[in-house]
Scaffold this active site. Structure first.
Site, PDB file in Angstrom:
ATOM      1  N   LYS A  11     -16.917   0.522  -8.914  1.00 34.81           N
ATOM      2  CA  LYS A  11     -16.830  -0.944  -8.964  1.00 34.81           C
ATOM      3  C   LYS A  11     -17.407  -1.509 -10.276  1.00 34.81           C
ATOM      4  CE  LYS A  11     -16.840  -1.466  -3.906  1.00 34.81           C
ATOM      5  NZ  LYS A  11     -17.479  -2.129  -2.737  1.00 34.81           N
ATOM      6  N   HIS A 117     -16.185   2.211  -3.742  1.00 38.97           N
ATOM      7  CA  HIS A 117     -15.345   2.047  -2.548  1.00 38.97           C
ATOM      8  C   HIS A 117     -14.818   3.419  -2.167  1.00 38.97           C
ATOM      9  CE1 HIS A 117     -12.096   0.723   0.136  1.00 38.97           C
ATOM     10  NE2 HIS A 117     -11.387   1.671  -0.446  1.00 38.97           N
TER      11      HIS A 117
HETATM   12  P1  ADP Z   1     -17.470  -0.256   2.928  1.00 37.51           P
HETATM   13  O1  ADP Z   1     -17.207  -0.472   1.455  1.00 37.51           O
HETATM   14  O2  ADP Z   1     -18.761   0.489   3.151  1.00 37.51           O
HETATM   15  O3  ADP Z   1     -16.310   0.358   3.662  1.00 37.51           O
HETATM   16  P2  ADP Z   1     -16.694  -2.797   4.130  1.00 37.51           P
HETATM   17  O4  ADP Z   1     -15.307  -2.239   4.168  1.00 37.51           O
HETATM   18  O5  ADP Z   1     -17.258  -3.347   5.401  1.00 37.51           O
HETATM   19  O6  ADP Z   1     -17.739  -1.700   3.567  1.00 37.51           O
HETATM   20  O7  ADP Z   1     -16.780  -3.959   3.054  1.00 37.51           O
HETATM   21  C1  ADP Z   1     -16.051  -3.871   1.844  1.00 37.51           C
HETATM   22  C2  ADP Z   1     -16.957  -4.316   0.714  1.00 37.51           C
HETATM   23  O8  ADP Z   1     -17.290  -5.697   0.884  1.00 37.51           O
HETATM   24  C3  ADP Z   1     -18.311  -3.620   0.626  1.00 37.51           C
HETATM   25  O9  ADP Z   1     -18.266  -2.360   0.000  1.00 37.51           O
HETATM   26  C4  ADP Z   1     -19.125  -4.615  -0.174  1.00 37.51           C
HETATM   27  O10 ADP Z   1     -18.802  -4.564  -1.568  1.00 37.51           O
HETATM   28  C5  ADP Z   1     -18.605  -5.932   0.389  1.00 37.51           C
HETATM   29  N1  ADP Z   1     -19.437  -6.408   1.511  1.00 37.51           N
HETATM   30  C6  ADP Z   1     -19.517  -5.865   2.759  1.00 37.51           C
HETATM   31  N2  ADP Z   1     -20.364  -6.567   3.538  1.00 37.51           N
HETATM   32  C7  ADP Z   1     -20.836  -7.580   2.766  1.00 37.51           C
HETATM   33  C8  ADP Z   1     -21.762  -8.661   2.983  1.00 37.51           C
HETATM   34  N3  ADP Z   1     -22.352  -8.828   4.160  1.00 37.51           N
HETATM   35  N4  ADP Z   1     -21.998  -9.497   1.943  1.00 37.51           N
HETATM   36  C9  ADP Z   1     -21.390  -9.341   0.748  1.00 37.51           C
HETATM   37  N5  ADP Z   1     -20.505  -8.352   0.478  1.00 37.51           N
HETATM   38  C10 ADP Z   1     -20.233  -7.481   1.469  1.00 37.51           C
HETATM   39 MG    MG Z   2     -14.367  -0.405   3.882  1.00 42.20          MG
END
Ligand code: ADP
Ligand code: MG
Length: 140
Positions: A11, A117
């Site tokens: 990222k 990601h």
């Molecule tokens: P992951 O990347 O671990 O799969 P998610 O798919 O739930 O997590 O979320 C996608 C992305 O959104 C996260 O990697 C992060 O960059 C952002 N994100 C997730 N939750 C939050 C939050 N509560 N506040 C701000 N950004 C968030």
């Molecule tokens: Mg995700």
């Protein structure tokens, strides 16, 4: 034990701090092969399309702005159980909860600027890989 592929994104917080090599070292040390890789500046529509599953989440707007705040490096990783293996070495979404030695524990700045990601299922990996890469760009 299945040979799988997963989509990885380094990222903008990672490119900004010039730590993409350090993250790639962790990926390779885990036995995952980087079989495609390119650096991109995402547009807002591209970021919104990639994260469309999160469109209803409160952080969607901020997340998309963050993802276009600088270049990203998109990658295809291949290896045994690549989807869960990469999720494991990434660590939890919130770096405060990420396990010791994980990429996010070591490098993430915040729950949003969390450096990487990784696809969350084999099905989504196939969709996400085809979002960024053509077959010609993937060299296993
Ligand atoms: P992951 O990347 O671990 O799969 P998610 O798919 O739930 O997590 O979320 C996608 C992305 O959104 C996260 O990697 C992060 O960059 C952002 N994100 C997730 N939750 C939050 C939050 N509560 N506040 C701000 N950004 C968030
Ligand atoms: Mg995700």
């Amino acid at each position: 034990m299945t040979l799988q592929r997963t989509l990885s994104i380094l990222k903008p917080d990672a490119t900004r701090r010039n730590i993409t090599g350090k993250i790639n070292a962790k990926i390779e040390e885990a036995g995952l092969n980087i079989i495609a890789q390119k650096r991109l500046q995402l547009s807002l529509p591209q970021a919104q399309a990639f994260y469309a599953v999160h469109a209803e989440r409160s952080f969607f707007g901020e997340l998309c702005q963050f993802m276009i705040s600088g270049p990203v490096v998109v990658q295809v990783l291949e290896g045994t159980d690549a989807v869960t293996k990469y999720r494991d070495i990434m660590g939890a979404t919130n770096p405060a909860n990420a396990k010791e030695g994980s990429i996010r524990r070591e490098f993430a700045e915040s729950i949003e600027a969390n450096s990487v990601h990784g696809s969350d299922s084999a099905e989504n990996a196939a969709v996400e890989i085809s979002f960024f890469f053509s077959q010609l760009e993937i060299v296993a």
